[in-house]
Motif scaffolding. Sequence first.
Motif, mmCIF file in Angstrom:
data_model
loop_
_atom_site.group_PDB
_atom_site.id
_atom_site.type_symbol
_atom_site.label_atom_id
_atom_site.label_comp_id
_atom_site.label_asym_id
_atom_site.label_seq_id
_atom_site.Cartn_x
_atom_site.Cartn_y
_atom_site.Cartn_z
ATOM 1 N N ASP A 173 46.341 -11.341 -47.047
ATOM 2 C CA ASP A 173 45.790 -11.587 -48.374
ATOM 3 C C ASP A 173 44.548 -12.494 -48.339
ATOM 4 O O ASP A 173 44.112 -13.011 -49.361
ATOM 5 C CB ASP A 173 46.853 -12.193 -49.286
ATOM 6 C CG ASP A 173 47.390 -13.518 -48.771
ATOM 7 O OD1 ASP A 173 47.083 -13.912 -47.619
ATOM 8 O OD2 ASP A 173 48.127 -14.182 -49.521
ATOM 9 N N HIS A 174 43.976 -12.644 -47.160
ATOM 10 C CA HIS A 174 42.807 -13.519 -47.016
ATOM 11 C C HIS A 174 41.600 -12.968 -47.776
ATOM 12 O O HIS A 174 41.351 -11.769 -47.798
ATOM 13 C CB HIS A 174 42.436 -13.673 -45.542
ATOM 14 C CG HIS A 174 41.242 -14.539 -45.337
ATOM 15 N ND1 HIS A 174 41.310 -15.905 -45.424
ATOM 16 C CD2 HIS A 174 39.950 -14.237 -45.090
ATOM 17 C CE1 HIS A 174 40.112 -16.410 -45.226
ATOM 18 N NE2 HIS A 174 39.261 -15.417 -45.020
ATOM 19 N N VAL A 175 40.886 -13.880 -48.397
ATOM 20 C CA VAL A 175 39.611 -13.557 -49.039
ATOM 21 C C VAL A 175 38.601 -14.598 -48.570
ATOM 22 O O VAL A 175 38.969 -15.730 -48.226
ATOM 23 C CB VAL A 175 39.705 -13.560 -50.586
ATOM 24 C CG1 VAL A 175 40.596 -12.439 -51.079
ATOM 25 C CG2 VAL A 175 40.204 -14.902 -51.108
ATOM 26 N N ALA A 176 37.354 -14.207 -48.543
ATOM 27 C CA ALA A 176 36.298 -15.120 -48.106
ATOM 28 C C ALA A 176 36.363 -16.421 -48.897
ATOM 29 O O ALA A 176 36.507 -16.413 -50.119
ATOM 30 C CB ALA A 176 34.936 -14.461 -48.275
ATOM 31 N N GLY A 177 36.303 -17.519 -48.197
ATOM 32 C CA GLY A 177 36.321 -18.828 -48.825
ATOM 33 C C GLY A 177 37.695 -19.432 -49.008
ATOM 34 O O GLY A 177 37.814 -20.607 -49.376
ATOM 35 N N LYS A 178 38.738 -18.660 -48.772
ATOM 36 C CA LYS A 178 40.099 -19.191 -48.932
ATOM 37 C C LYS A 178 40.342 -20.268 -47.879
ATOM 38 O O LYS A 178 40.055 -20.079 -46.706
ATOM 39 C CB LYS A 178 41.139 -18.083 -48.786
ATOM 40 C CG LYS A 178 42.564 -18.567 -48.952
ATOM 41 C CD LYS A 178 43.568 -17.433 -48.905
ATOM 42 C CE LYS A 178 44.968 -17.950 -49.118
ATOM 43 N NZ LYS A 178 45.943 -16.864 -49.179
ATOM 44 N N VAL A 179 40.877 -21.394 -48.324
ATOM 45 C CA VAL A 179 41.215 -22.490 -47.430
ATOM 46 C C VAL A 179 42.736 -22.612 -47.401
ATOM 47 O O VAL A 179 43.387 -22.646 -48.452
ATOM 48 C CB VAL A 179 40.581 -23.821 -47.912
ATOM 49 C CG1 VAL A 179 41.013 -24.974 -47.026
ATOM 50 C CG2 VAL A 179 39.066 -23.694 -47.956
ATOM 51 N N TYR A 180 43.288 -22.656 -46.212
ATOM 52 C CA TYR A 180 44.739 -22.742 -46.058
ATOM 53 C C TYR A 180 45.165 -24.205 -46.025
ATOM 54 O O TYR A 180 44.497 -25.044 -45.403
ATOM 55 C CB TYR A 180 45.179 -22.004 -44.799
ATOM 56 C CG TYR A 180 44.934 -20.519 -44.914
ATOM 57 C CD1 TYR A 180 45.902 -19.688 -45.428
ATOM 58 C CD2 TYR A 180 43.702 -19.958 -44.554
ATOM 59 C CE1 TYR A 180 45.684 -18.319 -45.585
ATOM 60 C CE2 TYR A 180 43.469 -18.598 -44.704
ATOM 61 C CZ TYR A 180 44.458 -17.796 -45.211
ATOM 62 O OH TYR A 180 44.239 -16.450 -45.373
ATOM 63 N N GLU A 181 46.260 -24.505 -46.695
ATOM 64 C CA GLU A 181 46.739 -25.880 -46.802
ATOM 65 C C GLU A 181 47.238 -26.429 -45.472
ATOM 66 O O GLU A 181 47.199 -27.634 -45.251
ATOM 67 C CB GLU A 181 47.866 -25.962 -47.834
ATOM 68 C CG GLU A 181 47.415 -25.647 -49.240
ATOM 69 C CD GLU A 181 48.559 -25.685 -50.236
ATOM 70 O OE1 GLU A 181 49.638 -26.214 -49.908
ATOM 71 O OE2 GLU A 181 48.362 -25.168 -51.348
ATOM 72 N N PHE A 216 47.838 -13.353 -42.685
ATOM 73 C CA PHE A 216 46.521 -13.395 -43.311
ATOM 74 C C PHE A 216 46.116 -12.123 -44.058
ATOM 75 O O PHE A 216 44.941 -11.943 -44.374
ATOM 76 C CB PHE A 216 45.470 -13.737 -42.250
ATOM 77 C CG PHE A 216 45.750 -15.042 -41.565
ATOM 78 C CD1 PHE A 216 45.709 -16.237 -42.268
ATOM 79 C CD2 PHE A 216 46.083 -15.082 -40.221
ATOM 80 C CE1 PHE A 216 45.976 -17.447 -41.650
ATOM 81 C CE2 PHE A 216 46.355 -16.287 -39.592
ATOM 82 C CZ PHE A 216 46.305 -17.478 -40.301
#
Length: 108
Positions: free
Chosen positions: A26-34, A24
Amino acid sequence: EHFIAVHLWPANPNIHPGRLYALFHDHVAGKVYERNPMFYEEFDELSAEWCQKINDERLAVWAAAVQQSNGAVGKIGDVPQLKTYIESAYFGQIHDSSTLSSVFSTND
């Protein structure tokens, strides 16, 4: 063994932060994982790199404790390397022990 060695044992606190960072970072707010990634089965080289960094720091702390206590807390070898420990804990279940990532990803 001294109790401090237990706190520096190569278990979940050595593994999970490195793996989670690799998953995670590279996580940014709002990112949804497939999909939900497989935690151990898809253990990759980036995860291994971060786990190794944690391992190295953990062992440096242990070495400093041994040195500063003049050996009262134990010996350097009392706290093992992460890869060595995982290989021994899961002996016979690991199909490829050539790398740190493979001891996790090929462990039944």
